[in-house]
Enzyme design. Sequence first.
Site, PDB file in Angstrom:
ATOM      1  N   ASN A  55      71.682  35.795 -17.658  1.00 31.81           N
ATOM      2  CA  ASN A  55      72.295  34.673 -18.382  1.00 31.81           C
ATOM      3  C   ASN A  55      71.211  33.695 -18.813  1.00 31.81           C
ATOM      4  O   ASN A  55      70.025  33.929 -18.575  1.00 31.81           O
ATOM      5  CB  ASN A  55      73.349  33.990 -17.499  1.00 31.81           C
ATOM      6  CG  ASN A  55      72.730  33.475 -16.214  1.00 31.81           C
ATOM      7  OD1 ASN A  55      71.876  32.611 -16.220  1.00 31.81           O
ATOM      8  ND2 ASN A  55      73.147  34.059 -15.089  1.00 31.81           N
TER       9      ASN A  55
ATOM     10  N   LYS B  62      87.314  25.407  -7.655  1.00 33.40           N
ATOM     11  CA  LYS B  62      86.108  25.964  -6.993  1.00 33.40           C
ATOM     12  C   LYS B  62      85.775  25.174  -5.723  1.00 33.40           C
ATOM     13  O   LYS B  62      85.367  25.748  -4.712  1.00 33.40           O
ATOM     14  CB  LYS B  62      84.917  25.937  -7.955  1.00 33.40           C
ATOM     15  CG  LYS B  62      84.959  27.112  -8.918  1.00 33.40           C
ATOM     16  CD  LYS B  62      83.835  27.142  -9.916  1.00 33.40           C
ATOM     17  CE  LYS B  62      84.051  28.342 -10.848  1.00 33.40           C
ATOM     18  NZ  LYS B  62      83.282  28.314 -12.065  1.00 33.40           N
TER      19      LYS B  62
END
Length: 396
Positions: free
Chosen positions: A208, A335
Amino acid sequence: MLNGRNILLCVTGGIASYKAAALASKLVQAGAEVQVAMTKSAERFVGKATFAALTRKAVYDDVFIEHDASKIAHIDLADEADLIVVAPATANTIAKLASGIADDFITTTILAATCPIVVCPAMNVNMLDHPATKRNIEQLKQDGVKIIAPGIGNLACGWVGKGRLPEPEELVLTIEGLFADKLLSGRNVLVSAGPTIERIDPVRYMTNDSSGKMGIALAEAARDLGADVTLVHGPVSIPLPSGVTAVAVESGEEMLQAILKRYANQDIVVKAAAVADYRPKVRYEQKQKKINGALEIELEETTDILKTLGEAKTNQILVGFAAETEQLETHSLAKLAKKKADFIVANDVSDMSIGFGSDQNAVTVFGQDGFSRDFPAQDKTKLARELMTLFAEALR
Ligand code: PMT
């Protein structure tokens, strides 16, 4: 942080001397008492009058010319300085400092100094890479001098490479960091940074856009606050900070193992790395040949490192990041709960001016009991300092 601090700025003779004028000005604006010393070579690039006007103080360049006969300037300046900054530092001055030669105002003063010293090398890339310069820089590090890594880019000599003096704003941030309160003295902090790469075959992989800038800035901030810092990083191309233990990894699995091995001893763990959620189910030993038509690669889930740490947590402050392109708050709060973290740093990565790869970031930190705080767009170095101070205060 710089208010009232005595900083001796030593300017040596390279083209980057012109940036030292902006540095002097910014340090004065930040409240520091700036005294400038120059080599005769530096004066061929920028005149003494420039620095005298910016600092409102006489510039020193000769051991034998005393502005005040009742004083011995090179000893008094060495005694009075809270910090000495050599910017730019030429290969010549670095060599003299490394071997203790004192044959001009700057080298003589530094030899008499007991305060912290920061040296900012700036020169042609080949001069910087010369074994003698490398040896001298290494020697200075061993002598306790802080070396600011030069930047990469177009050099005045026409070469492109390492050797640029960092921008004055960056240098001021680094200098401020040296005066930061040592909130994390005696504490262990682990930061993960950069991308992971998951290999398909020996020459192909999935990764990424993380540059590692955010995580590295956090590691530097923790170091400046006095912590013993471990930086577990994926493949990054920016310079790693001095004064931290760097552990290089490649895959998510390697990152997991490197962190788990050290987790029990940490007081704060910050997971700024962009870890792959999936990896190829099969990793081929040989380079795969092109086939006719579409190729399908089956992916399997990687271990969620943050969640694993959340489940094994004892007294650590555990911080995760959330890189989101939509519903920032909803996804970040999910999260926070799922990964049992103390804080989640929510990062809107749909905005290309912040987040992945950029020098700036803007975040919202969510914590337990409804805690939330916005940090507006700013340099990652500055943001990292504010975030690390927040985590350090939570630890206390
Ligand atoms: O490196 P830069 O170019 O400076 O960019 C900074 C950044 C955008 C990468 C950084 O600010 C950031 O947001 N990092 C987290 C990126 C990410 O992976 O976010 P996520 O929402 O997918 O993951 C959430 C958290 O779980 C993260 O703390 C991540 O490290 C962690 N994670 C994710 C997957 C996994 N297998 N294990 C993990 O621990």
